[in-house]
Design an enzyme around this catalytic site. Structure first.
Site, PDB file in Angstrom:
ATOM      1  N   HIS A  92      -7.121  -1.101  15.199  1.00  0.00           N
ATOM      2  CA  HIS A  92      -7.243  -0.415  13.907  1.00  0.00           C
ATOM      3  C   HIS A  92      -6.967  -1.382  12.755  1.00  0.00           C
ATOM      4  O   HIS A  92      -7.738  -1.463  11.788  1.00  0.00           O
ATOM      5  CB  HIS A  92      -6.250   0.758  13.882  1.00  0.00           C
ATOM      6  CG  HIS A  92      -6.239   1.548  12.611  1.00  0.00           C
ATOM      7  ND1 HIS A  92      -6.733   2.824  12.537  1.00  0.00           N
ATOM      8  CD2 HIS A  92      -5.779   1.259  11.366  1.00  0.00           C
ATOM      9  CE1 HIS A  92      -6.582   3.283  11.304  1.00  0.00           C
ATOM     10  NE2 HIS A  92      -6.007   2.342  10.575  1.00  0.00           N
ATOM     11  N   GLU A  93      -5.869  -2.137  12.852  1.00  0.00           N
ATOM     12  CA  GLU A  93      -5.500  -3.029  11.745  1.00  0.00           C
ATOM     13  C   GLU A  93      -6.461  -4.213  11.625  1.00  0.00           C
ATOM     14  O   GLU A  93      -6.773  -4.659  10.523  1.00  0.00           O
ATOM     15  CB  GLU A  93      -4.058  -3.518  11.927  1.00  0.00           C
ATOM     16  CG  GLU A  93      -3.016  -2.415  12.063  1.00  0.00           C
ATOM     17  CD  GLU A  93      -3.049  -1.396  10.938  1.00  0.00           C
ATOM     18  OE1 GLU A  93      -3.449  -1.755   9.807  1.00  0.00           O
ATOM     19  OE2 GLU A  93      -2.683  -0.220  11.187  1.00  0.00           O
ATOM     20  N   GLY A 103       3.567   2.511  10.669  1.00  0.00           N
ATOM     21  CA  GLY A 103       3.363   1.951  11.996  1.00  0.00           C
ATOM     22  C   GLY A 103       2.914   0.507  11.911  1.00  0.00           C
ATOM     23  O   GLY A 103       3.427  -0.369  12.602  1.00  0.00           O
ATOM     24  N   MET A 146       0.450  -2.301   8.945  1.00  0.00           N
ATOM     25  CA  MET A 146      -0.228  -2.440   7.657  1.00  0.00           C
ATOM     26  C   MET A 146      -1.152  -3.640   7.687  1.00  0.00           C
ATOM     27  O   MET A 146      -0.747  -4.738   8.062  1.00  0.00           O
ATOM     28  CB  MET A 146       0.810  -2.588   6.535  1.00  0.00           C
ATOM     29  CG  MET A 146       0.208  -2.900   5.172  1.00  0.00           C
ATOM     30  SD  MET A 146      -0.917  -1.591   4.619  1.00  0.00           S
ATOM     31  CE  MET A 146      -1.983  -2.534   3.523  1.00  0.00           C
ATOM     32  N   GLU A 149       0.845  -1.184   0.000  1.00  0.00           N
ATOM     33  CA  GLU A 149       0.000   0.000   0.000  1.00  0.00           C
ATOM     34  C   GLU A 149       0.889   1.245   0.000  1.00  0.00           C
ATOM     35  O   GLU A 149       1.860   1.306   0.761  1.00  0.00           O
ATOM     36  CB  GLU A 149      -0.907   0.028   1.237  1.00  0.00           C
ATOM     37  CG  GLU A 149      -1.960   1.108   1.130  1.00  0.00           C
ATOM     38  CD  GLU A 149      -2.899   1.136   2.343  1.00  0.00           C
ATOM     39  OE1 GLU A 149      -4.073   1.473   2.167  1.00  0.00           O
ATOM     40  OE2 GLU A 149      -2.443   0.825   3.452  1.00  0.00           O
TER      41      GLU A 149
END
Length: 885
Positions: A311-312, A275, A277, A141
């Site tokens: 979050h991931e 941080g 992915m 990404e």
């Protein structure tokens, strides 16, 4: 000439042509870790939608060897031309005959170099019994899958992937998106084949080959979860593992859609630009973001680890399962993953009061979006290669904040039902922002697109000016810009307000530039439920209750005074105390209220504060101390004393923790001690040096536990000078000696805080050496002191070619621009910086540069505004000092 014409029609296009699309990839990669190269073969099953003589896909810095296309009739075609354009990052295959509509297989051989760029398929190093060895990882990404293999490298071109790795050293762990299907060992090497993946976008494909230990667990519904850590450190992966398992279960229920994969691996990669992915089924992290160390993880790091893991994991729904159709809708990935990570953290650790911490996310979004050089949440991306600059505070922080505002307006139940419907409807597909609005509108009965389009398609946000006329509140919205330029932009604003008590609340939409609200009914309600009355001196009105809205509020003087008094009496929630201070600070930066007014308000917060309010006060103190040095230098020391005294009065925590104290208390202690060190508080600096020396003598001493070390390290650097560099030398040696990545990171964050130019130059030069990993430059840059800004700028200019060589190929370069440029406060420096970059243009950081220059010019204007208050401020600071005696 014909060659050029064939290529020219595909150059400069925003997106790939869609006359052929991929259905599945069979990818074989053969890395050579010794020579740092790789080769591969690729079978892409494609559908040709329109007859064509061209196949156009993405490739970058790859050598293409054999190519052929076999159609559904088993007829084989070999291209007459293979055109590679590294500027447009495309591979054009030219055939003499038209390829007919239907299915076929494209076969490509290719090779490339394993660079250390942290992009594409790259090499990094790990230590094996003291020896440095190579491993490989991926970061695709936003648009770097094309560096690993030719592909349709756009999010809408979803396909399945079957991956095989050959020539892998037998002792290494081999990971990809899916579980291993087959593994064959042949002496020192092995071949590993993975199961075919679910349908997904190229940017989510991932491979990691290295030496790891792991811990594992299983969710209630049978999903195996592993946390891969450096050898001998698997215990450090247990917290992340626990959070991943719990959030998988939470999101499965919240979205009413199961996790779509058989396993989830998380792996700590020693060299990693970001941080973390969210690769499908294989999340990659910086080591410092995944590992929890009992001896070296401070409360702030544990909190961040929790949010990052949540979050991931959330991305496996928002992003991986339902994917943005194009990078213009990046916020659908990042904004929602940010918002829902806080929702999950709040469910797991309600005692953390994490929605109060989310206010800092909102502040970061408000700060960037007050710039003329901001951009809409939905932004045109003319070339995919430019998207990296938009992984920023607008996509993440503004995006998540407007989601929270909408959730607050529609209600939790309707919002959750809508998201579940959205997930079900677009699972394994691509979606646009309008698709989400449509589902929300269907469920809620509210025309969400009408309300929200301005928030996502238009940059900026409003400041709501409020005044009271009798029993009528009058509102006016204007765009809030630090530059105070006029704008006719408007929004449909979901306003909330409380009157005298949180028992009396009102929600309504401000749909025009001006609006009114009669308060008679609300006042009657207030008088029935409390002792507060319109004529009572304790009566107050708070707009944007608990700061759930993405806008600012400017109160007329009487309403503002009443709120200040309400704060002094502890009538407001922590979130509202935070919001009132933050709005006042922003209005001061925009020269809409005087600096003296801001200082007087800050003095109102001289009381026991909740952590979130204290944290915001600390940050406002930092900004006040810095700007006054440029505006009225002779007042700087007196103001520092005022700020140190102010913060000292908010807490009496000292250096030593008490048994069983909360995480919030630990966070509070750390932030206050660090701030006192920055403001030159004598007792803090002396105590810090004493405890640091004890720590050097005995690393297990109770005098310097992990939650106060950063304050000690900042104190060491603030005391350091060429005349006495012993503390700096000891801290550098500590960095070299300590094994913990977390402790190394903590030390790096403090190294730039020195005020001595010679020592700061030494610190900066270490970034150009092999002493620090390239990825860790961001920690040093973020901590550069106010006194060091000129040295840092000179260093950047003198070493620009080296900086470009080490960091120019990735988004880490933006940190050099932002962190070194934005501390300045003069038009002359803005012009100097602008001239330098005109002569050294870097397209990949153009937007960040424009934003940084605008911030410098905004502060220059603020400096001139403050200078006009010089005599008032001198008297005010003396008054504060006298009052404390």
């Amino acid at each position: 000439m014909e060659f050029d014409q064939k290529l020219e029609q595909f150059k400069g296009q925003a997106r790939l042509p869609d006359f052929a699309v991929p259905r599945s990839y069979e990818l074989t990669l053969k890395p050579d870790l010794s020579a740092c190269v790789f080769s591969g073969t690729l079978l892409i099953h494609i559908s040709i939608n329109r007859g064509t003589r061209f196949l156009v896909l993405n490739a970058l810095e790859l050598v293409i060897s054999q190519v052929s296309f076999t159609n559904f009739q088993n007829l084989k075609y070999v291209p007459s031309d293979i055109l590679v354009d590294n500027d447009d990052e495309i591979l054009v295959l030219v055939f003499d005959e038209t390829l007919d509509v239907g299915h076929g297989v494209l076969e490509i051989g290719f090779s490339g170099v394993l660079t250390d760029s942290c992009k594409g398929l790259y090499r990094c190093t790990y230590l094996d019994k003291g020896d440095k060895k190579n491993m490989i990882a991926t970061q695709f990404e936003a648009v770097d899958a094309r560096r690993c293999f030719p592909c349709w490298d756009e999010p809408a071109f979803k396909a399945t992937f079957k991956i095989m790795l050959e020539n892998v050293p037998s002792e290494l762990t081999t990971l990809s998106n899916m579980p291993i299907l087959d593994e064959k060992i042949n002496g020192p090497f092995k071949t590993v084949e993975f199961e075919e993946s679910v349908i997904m976008s190229t940017y989510l494909v991932a491979v990691v080959v290295g030496l790891f230990d792991y811990v594992e667990d299983t969710t209630d519904d049978g999903t195996k979860v592993r946390s891969y850590c450096p050898v001998g450190q698997s215990e450090k992966g247990k917290l992340a593992l626990s959070i991943a398992v719990k959030t998988l279960e939470l999101f499965r229920k919240y979205f009413s859609v199961p996790y779509p994969l058989a396993k989830l691996d998380m792996v700590a990669v020693p060299e990693f630009a970001g941080g973390a992915m969210e690769n499908n089924g294989l999340i990659t992290f910086r080591e410092a973001e995944l590992l929890k160390d009992e001896l070296h993880s401070a409360a702030a790091e544990i909190r961040r680890l929790t949010i990052v893991v949540a979050h991931e994991v959330a991305h496996h729904w928002f992003g991986n399962l339902v994917t943005m159709e194009w990078w213009s809708h990046l916020w659908l990935n990042e904004g929602f993953a940010t918002w829902v990570s806080y929702l999950a953290t709040d469910r797991l650790f309600p005692e953390w009061k994490i929605w109060n911490h989310f206010l800092q996310v909102t502040v970061d979004g408000l700060h960037m979006d007050a710039l003329e050089q901001s951009h809409p949440i939905e932004v045109e991306i003319p070339r995919a290669q430019l998207v990296e600059e938009y992984f920023d505070d607008i996509s993440y922080d503004k995006g998540s904040s407007v989601i929270r505002m909408l959730q607050n307006y529609l209600g939790d139940d309707i919002f959750q039902k809508s998201l579940a419907s959205y997930m079900s409807r677009y699972a394994f597909k691509n979606a646009k922002t309008e698709d989400l609005w449509e589902v929300l509108s269907e469920t809620s009965g509210v025309q969400v697109n009408t309300m929200m389009n301005k928030w996502t398609k238009q940059k900026g946000y409003p400041v709501i000016s409020v005044k009271l006329n009798g029993y009528t509140l009058e509102f006016e919205q204007t765009q809030f810009l630090y530059s105070a330029l006029d704008s006719d932009a408007q929004w449909i604003v979901p306003l909330t307000l409380s009157i005298g008590s949180y028992d009396v609340q009102k929600k309504f939409l401000l749909e025009t530039k001006q609006g009114k609200l009669g308060l008679e009914d609300l006042l009657c309600s207030s008088e029935e439920t409390s002792t507060t009355k319109r004529s009572d001196e304790t009566w107050w009105i708070k707009i944007n209750v608990h700061q759930a809205g993405f806008y600012r509020v400017k109160y007329e003087n009487d309403l503002a005074t009443r709120l200040r008094e309400a704060i002094a009496r502890n009538c407001l929630s922590a979130a509202d105390e935070f919001g009132f201070l933050d709005d006042a600070f922003a209005l001061c930066q925009a020269c809409m209220v005087p600096f003296s007014s801001l200082l007087s308000l800050m003095d109102t917060y001289r009381k026991e504060l909740e952590y979130v309010v204290l944290s915001r006060l600390v940050k406002v103190c930092y900004s006040a101390a810095k700007i006054i040095r440029d505006a009225i230098p002779e007042l700087a020391n007196d103001l520092n004393q005022f700020l140190a005294d102010l913060l000292s009065s908010t807490t009496k925590l000292g250096w030593d923790a008490t048994t069983g104290e909360s995480q919030l208390i630990s966070l509070m202690r750390e932030e206050v001690l660090i701030a006192l060190a920055h403001f030159g508080h004598t007792q803090t600096l002396e105590e810090a040096m004493k405890r640091f020396r004890a720590f050097l003598h005995d690393r297990n001493t109770s005098l310097l536990p992990v939650n106060t070390r950063k304050a000690a390290y900042v104190s060491v650097m603030r005391n350091a000078s060429v005349a006495d560099s012993s503390g700096w030398e000891s801290l550098l040696q500590l960095y070299r000696d300590v094994d913990s990545v977390l402790e190394k990171t903590r030390i790096l964050r403090c190294m730039g805080s020195c005020s001595d130019p010679n020592i700061l130059s030494e610190v900066l030069n270490l970034m150009l050496s092999d002493e620090f990993r390239n990825q860790d430059a961001i920690y040093v840059l973020s901590g550069i002191s106010w006194e060091g800004r000129d040295i840092a700028w000179m260093w950047l200019k003198e070493n620009w070619d080296l900086i470009m060589k080490k960091w120019g190929g990735g988004f880490l370069l933006t940190h050099f621009v932002r962190d070194i440029v934005t501390p300045f406060c003069s038009l002359e420096m803005a012009d100097e910086v602008e001239t330098f970059f005109e002569n050294h243009p870097v397209p990949s950081v153009e937007m960040n540069l424009r934003q940084s220059l605008e911030l410098v010019r905004i502060k220059a204007r603020w400096v001139e505004h403050i200078k006009q208050e010089q005599e008032i401020l001198k008297g005010l600071v003396k008054e504060f000092a006298h009052a404390r005696k």
